[in-house]
Design a protein around this motif. Structure first.
Motif, PDB file in Angstrom:
ATOM      1  N   ILE A  66       2.549  14.628   7.222  1.00 44.46           N
ATOM      2  CA  ILE A  66       1.503  13.870   6.528  1.00 44.46           C
ATOM      3  C   ILE A  66       2.157  12.862   5.591  1.00 44.46           C
ATOM      4  CG2 ILE A  66      -0.507  14.019   4.999  1.00 44.46           C
ATOM      5  CD1 ILE A  66      -0.812  16.919   5.819  1.00 44.46           C
ATOM      6  N   LEU A  67       1.613  11.666   5.557  1.00 41.61           N
ATOM      7  CA  LEU A  67       2.061  10.650   4.601  1.00 41.61           C
ATOM      8  C   LEU A  67       0.971  10.408   3.569  1.00 41.61           C
ATOM      9  CD1 LEU A  67       3.751   7.838   6.746  1.00 41.61           C
ATOM     10  CD2 LEU A  67       4.746   9.916   5.816  1.00 41.61           C
ATOM     11  N   LEU A  68       1.373  10.278   2.314  1.00 35.37           N
ATOM     12  CA  LEU A  68       0.461   9.849   1.251  1.00 35.37           C
ATOM     13  C   LEU A  68       0.742   8.378   0.987  1.00 35.37           C
ATOM     14  CD1 LEU A  68       0.782  12.821  -1.275  1.00 35.37           C
ATOM     15  CD2 LEU A  68      -1.002  12.460   0.434  1.00 35.37           C
ATOM     16  N   LEU A  69      -0.233   7.542   1.278  1.00 32.89           N
ATOM     17  CA  LEU A  69      -0.065   6.098   1.092  1.00 32.89           C
ATOM     18  C   LEU A  69      -1.191   5.562   0.223  1.00 32.89           C
ATOM     19  CD1 LEU A  69       0.871   4.874   4.704  1.00 32.89           C
ATOM     20  CD2 LEU A  69       2.399   5.547   2.858  1.00 32.89           C
ATOM     21  N   GLY A  70      -0.977   4.384  -0.291  1.00 33.06           N
ATOM     22  CA  GLY A  70      -1.975   3.725  -1.129  1.00 33.06           C
ATOM     23  C   GLY A  70      -1.299   2.670  -1.960  1.00 33.06           C
ATOM     24  N   LEU A 334      -4.953   6.707  -0.318  1.00 37.64           N
ATOM     25  CA  LEU A 334      -5.598   6.859  -1.617  1.00 37.64           C
ATOM     26  C   LEU A 334      -6.017   5.487  -2.142  1.00 37.64           C
ATOM     27  CD1 LEU A 334      -2.810   9.214  -2.234  1.00 37.64           C
ATOM     28  CD2 LEU A 334      -5.021   9.985  -3.039  1.00 37.64           C
ATOM     29  N   ALA A 335      -7.325   5.284  -2.207  1.00 36.50           N
ATOM     30  CA  ALA A 335      -7.881   4.016  -2.662  1.00 36.50           C
ATOM     31  C   ALA A 335      -8.557   4.213  -4.015  1.00 36.50           C
ATOM     32  CB  ALA A 335      -8.882   3.477  -1.649  1.00 36.50           C
ATOM     33  N   LEU A 353      -8.316  -3.919  -6.375  1.00 31.84           N
ATOM     34  CA  LEU A 353      -9.136  -3.424  -5.271  1.00 31.84           C
ATOM     35  C   LEU A 353      -8.948  -4.307  -4.044  1.00 31.84           C
ATOM     36  CD1 LEU A 353     -11.138  -1.347  -4.277  1.00 31.84           C
ATOM     37  CD2 LEU A 353     -12.997  -2.741  -5.199  1.00 31.84           C
ATOM     38  N   GLU A 354      -8.809  -5.612  -4.255  1.00 27.65           N
ATOM     39  CA  GLU A 354      -8.548  -6.530  -3.142  1.00 27.65           C
ATOM     40  C   GLU A 354      -7.236  -6.172  -2.448  1.00 27.65           C
ATOM     41  OE1 GLU A 354      -7.502 -11.281  -2.394  1.00 27.65           O
ATOM     42  OE2 GLU A 354      -7.943 -10.534  -4.402  1.00 27.65           O
ATOM     43  N   ASP A 355      -6.219  -5.864  -3.235  1.00 27.68           N
ATOM     44  CA  ASP A 355      -4.926  -5.473  -2.672  1.00 27.68           C
ATOM     45  C   ASP A 355      -5.048  -4.177  -1.878  1.00 27.68           C
ATOM     46  OD1 ASP A 355      -1.921  -5.808  -2.586  1.00 27.68           O
ATOM     47  OD2 ASP A 355      -2.021  -3.876  -3.600  1.00 27.68           O
TER      48      ASP A 355
END
Length: 468
Positions: A66-70, A334-335, A353-355
């Motif tokens: 699993i990768l945690l990205l954001g 994660l947003a 938020l745009e990024d």
């Protein structure tokens, strides 16, 4: 005299006993015995075959990955990782939890330093205005600090020495950094590959066999220094002039990760032991890739070995992502949807938020991830609700929101639809859309989400390995 070697079966008591039994068998008894022996051999061979198959499956299988990205706020990645640890390795987590006391103490002192910096800058600015523009309107709204405030500042200065002491021991290579802005926020970073947790354990509690925490001399000295300043810290944080300064300058320190001033009575106690909630809220920036391994109890040996990678979210770290895409089973994205009114530290012309949306689009469309499960965590929902209730209008920063109601239910549904639209239109092939509204610092609410997501990922993994 040692007995001599005999021929196989000759004078062997076990052989004699078996031969005696066979010699007195009837034909019917012999038939039954041979039938039982045949069935026993069949069962034994079946068991052996299953063992060989399971060994081959284990040898050929790989861990669940699993990768945690954001985007940049690494604290939310860290919080997600801590949630997995609490749920799946509770004993290891209990042993580690006490070591976070030093980080929480550092977070507390950091908040004090943040306020003192704001006061110093306000005094400096007021002095400049008094000298050059005595009747300036800006001077009229600048706070007036009394001699009591100045005495309070001086009494709290020793805490900054405690902060440096903690930083030096936690990050001996001098990895302490400061974020841009005024006042500057003291930010400590540690390398993910370093043994920083073992350093923390030396500064924090050691667990006795009975599970009780035992202080080291170093931890005692730090705790006593903080406890001695408790009343002054409280006076600083509750002072109306100081609170007015923070409000006028829009320095919402209580919304920053690692804020513990409202928990002063507990944390400034010499016998303080962190709770799970405290550790989830603690802030310690890690640099580099964090790997977390654990064994998850399952009904099958395949799928019990898990790896979670936090590869960071800042723009400078994203170039290191692709190598981790290989054989990945799921990406938890994660947003932080509460950041709609903020800009990037790296580029103040870009809305956060745009990024996040741009990053989500690039992941959804990535051909390397077409078979990967993408799980969207719309995080920091508590902060989003708080901002909307305070009257901060979403439409001001996202014009497409239009005249919709400025409440959490409407706003979160709108943002979810936007993320889902991008997911459906950009995915190389149809796949399920997994989305969860989260506040990862809420341990009890997050536990259900994390458990549900882990079950989904495991089911997909076992299906891909033809185990279900």
């Amino acid at each position: 005299m040692m007995p001599g070697r005999t021929h196989e079966g000759r004078d062997d008591p076990l052989t004699r006993a078996l031969q005696a039994e066979v010699a007195h068998e009837t034909e019917r008894e012999q038939e039954i015995r041979l039938k039982k022996e045949k069935e026993a051999r069949r069962i034994s061979e079946t068991i052996d075959e299953r063992i060989r198959e399971e060994k081959a499956a284990l040898k050929g299988s790989r861990p669940v990955k699993i990768l945690l990205l954001g985007r940049h706020p690494a604290v939310q990645h860290s919080t997600a990782l801590k949630n997995f640890q609490i749920i799946h390795t509770p004993q290891a987590w209990a042993a580690e939890r006490a070591s976070w006391r030093a980080v929480i103490q550092l977070n507390l002192i950091r908040s004090v330093g943040f306020i003192l910096d704001a006061m110093t800058q306000a005094q400096s600015r007021r002095g400049t205005l008094d000298q050059h523009v005595p009747q300036s309107p800006e001077r009229a709204v600048s706070p007036t600090f009394t001699s009591d405030h100045l005495d309070l500042q001086r009494r709290l200065e020793p805490l900054l020495h405690v902060e440096r002491r903690l930083i030096q021991r936690l990050s001996p290579a001098g990895q302490a950094a400061q974020l841009a802005g005024a006042p500057k926020l003291r930010e400590v970073s540690v390398n993910a590959l370093s043994s920083w947790k073992s350093v923390l354990s030396k500064l924090g509690h050691h667990s006795s066999p009975e599970g009780h925490a035992v202080d080291t001399d170093e931890a005692d000295a730090i705790s006593e220094a903080i406890a001695a300043q408790r009343d002054d810290i409280y006076a600083l944080w509750t002072d109306p002039v100081v609170r007015g300064l923070l409000e006028k300058r829009k320095l919402h320190i209580q919304d920053l990760p690692g804020f513990f001033l409202d928990d002063l009575d507990r944390i400034a106690d010499t016998h303080y032991i962190p709770s799970d909630d405290d550790v989830l809220r603690a802030r310690l920036k890690t640099v580099g890739v964090t790997e977390y391994r654990f064994t998850r109890e399952t009904s099958n040996a395949v799928g019990s070995d898990w790896r979670i990678y936090d590869v960071g979210g800042s723009r400078t770290q994203r170039a290191a992502w692709p190598p981790y895409f290989q054989d990945v089973d799921a990406i938890i994205f994660l947003a932080p949807i509460s950041c709609f009114d903020q800009v990037l530290v790296e580029d103040t012309t870009v809305n956060r938020l745009e990024d996040t949306v741009i990053l989500w689009k690039s992941l959804c469309s990535n051909q390397l991830l077409k078979d990967c499960n993408l799980v969207l965590f719309m995080n920091k929902t508590d902060l989003l609700a708080k901002k909307l209730q305070a009257g901060i209008r979403l439409a001001k920063y996202i014009p497409s929101y239009g005249t919709r109601a400025n409440d959490f239910t409407t706003a979160s549904s709108y943002l979810k639809r936007k993320f889902q639209l991008i997911f459906n239109s950009q995915s190389p092939q149809p796949r399920p859309f997994y989305c969860h509204m989260t506040s990862l610092t809420d341990m009890h609410a997050s536990a259900k989400v994390i458990a549900s997501v882990a079950d989904m990922i495991l089911h997909s993994y076992l299906r891909d390995h033809n185990m279900i």
